[in-house]
Design an enzyme around this catalytic site. Structure first.
Site, PDB file in Angstrom:
ATOM      1  N   ASP A  57      18.442  -2.714  -4.211  1.00 16.64           N
ATOM      2  CA  ASP A  57      17.749  -3.849  -4.826  1.00 16.64           C
ATOM      3  C   ASP A  57      18.660  -5.070  -4.859  1.00 16.64           C
ATOM      4  OD1 ASP A  57      19.318  -2.391  -6.728  1.00 16.64           O
ATOM      5  OD2 ASP A  57      18.424  -3.582  -8.335  1.00 16.64           O
TER       6      ASP A  57
ATOM      7  N   GLU B 216      19.702  -1.187  -9.699  1.00 15.00           N
ATOM      8  CA  GLU B 216      21.022  -1.464 -10.277  1.00 15.00           C
ATOM      9  C   GLU B 216      21.053  -2.803 -10.989  1.00 15.00           C
ATOM     10  OE1 GLU B 216      25.090  -3.125 -10.448  1.00 15.00           O
ATOM     11  OE2 GLU B 216      23.351  -3.879  -9.360  1.00 15.00           O
TER      12      GLU B 216
END
Length: 453
Positions: free
Chosen positions: A77, A142
């Protein structure tokens, strides 16, 4: 090949951020990986599973079951990006300019995602089979704490009874020309992470009309509290955490008189002026940043509520509880209510001495590839997915051989994020060599032969 990888991964991000549907994002990711890394996904040696719908866990078993496995981490991400913020190119275009690939995620953290998988692809094509098994974990959230991706990967590994020799995640990098006075590049391997806390400060007062204001408003009271926090930073704790070792390892690369001072910090540490720069101040203490301030609904109405949010990055020598006590005493006003929104203590310090298998193997791999670099332990001032893995390994390291030069630190979560094609190739070579170097049973000698890619 690199352009294809970059275009694929950044178009994938564009789908994620503009449409916001993981149901679209996930199949695109899998399809891209099947095309770009066909050997990884078809090899009988590699076991792959999707965790929490969107994260990925790979297991490559080793031939020697006596060797404790290790793990490589990265996250797929990225934070949002808007071309209107000042990007020179569309942030998900992966456009190449003068040998650099521009795009969100190029240095946080797609370079590691693609670098690890590309290295494994090349190794498998060559018929490589590891002696020491290893896991690869790619989290999907994350940037928002890893509560679904990393935490669920950890649950899977715990159910399997996995214990790891070491873990390598993102974090620090190769700094070239970033540390003032340092001669030559330095590779800092993160051996710990600062803790973090978000604190809400609030003031309540009876609302009223602006034509009859009290002596102190809720906004004024809270503004005073915020000003006291900024005027009275947390105490300097340099030398009480592992950051001191960073400068001791780098001392010989400074010129005089700094070299002498750095080599004798037991004597001179109070004289080292590092707090003037935000970059080095972050190593000295717990940092305090007021990031949100909210109050008022109408120009002629005295607000009943004023709120401020304070984000703190906690020095390894402090705890969340100690930080809260400091804030309370500094604010010194019972009208200001304090609430801990969330927080966690600094992460344990991983080993980095001559007997440390993980640190020394990473260091050897670095020096074989970049002999001009000085390697030193460091403290990661940001947080990574690896903080969720502390039950699986005593030694967790935060590093990728991404070269950071003056001006590049502003590209993290900023505009014009980029990586050079040369540096991406170096990342692939690094992971290619690291995986093979981990096969040994004994610690490596400092300068043994490397592996040809």
């Amino acid at each position: 090949l690199f352009a294809f990888l970059s275009c694929s991964c950044h178009k994938m991000d564009l789908v994620f951020y503009q449409i916001g549907l993981f149901s679209v994002y996930h199949p695109y990711l899998v399809t891209t990986q099947l095309i770009v890394f066909p050997t990884v996904f078809s090899s009988h040696l590699v076991q792959h599973e999707v965790v929490a719908n969107y994260s990925h866990l790979f297991w490559v078993p080793g031939s020697d079951l006596a060797l404790v496995p290790y793990m490589l981490l990265a996250h797929i991400d990225v934070v949002p990006a808007d071309e209107n913020d000042g990007w020179e190119v569309p942030p998900f275009s992966a456009k190449e300019i003068d040998g650099f690939i521009y795009g969100r995620g190029t240095i946080d953290n797609k370079q590691s995602v693609m670098g690890v998988l590309q290295a494994l692809e090349y190794l498998l094509i060559r018929g490589y089979s590891p002696q020491r098994g290893f896991f690869i974990g790619l989290g999907h959230d994350e940037e928002v704490g890893g509560l679904q991706g990393a935490m669920n990967i950890v649950k899977v590994l715990k159910r399997k009874g996995v214990q790891l020799a070491f873990i390598l995640d993102e974090g620090l990098a190769v700094l070239d020309g970033v540390i003032s006075g340092l001669q030559g590049p330095a590779a800092l391997i993160g051996i710990s992470e600062k803790g973090q806390a978000t604190v809400k400060l609030s003031v309540f007062k009876a609302p009223g009309h602006s034509s009859m204001p009290p002596r102190e408003s809720s906004i004024g009271i809270l503004a005073g509290a915020v000003k006291r926090l900024e005027d009275n930073p947390m105490p300097i704790l340099f030398g009480e955490g592992p950051e001191r070792r960073t400068f001791e390892h780098l001392a010989h690369r400074f010129g005089l008189p700094i070299k002498f001072v750095m080599s004798n910090m037991w004597l001179f540490s109070p004289l080292i002026v590092m707090e003037r720069s935000p970059d080095t101040n972050a190593f000295l203490r717990t940092t305090t940043a007021v990031t949100m301030f909210n109050s008022g609904v109408k120009v002629n109405v005295l607000p009943s509520l004023a709120e401020a949010y304070v984000n703190l990055r906690i020095h390894p020598a402090q705890t969340v509880e100690e930080v809260l006590e400091f804030i309370q005493s500094t604010v010194g006003d019972e009208r200001v209510k304090m609430e801990l929104v969330n927080g966690f203590d600094p992460l344990p310090v991983s080993s980095y001495d001559e007997t440390s298998f993980g640190f020394q193997t990473i260091k050897k791999t670095l020096l074989d590839q970049f002999p001009q670099v000085t390697v030193a332990p460091g403290v990661c001032i940001g947080n990574t997915d690896s903080r969720h893995y502390t039950d699986l390994a005593k030694d967790i390291y935060r590093f990728a051989p991404t070269w950071i030069r003056p001006g590049d630190t502003q590209r993290f979560h900023g505009i014009n994020e980029r990586i050079s094609k040369k540096n991406y190739e170096e990342l692939v070579v690094f992971y290619f060599n690291l995986i093979q170097n981990c096969d040994i049973k004994e610690l490596p000698s400092p300068h043994s032969a490397g592996h040809e890619l």
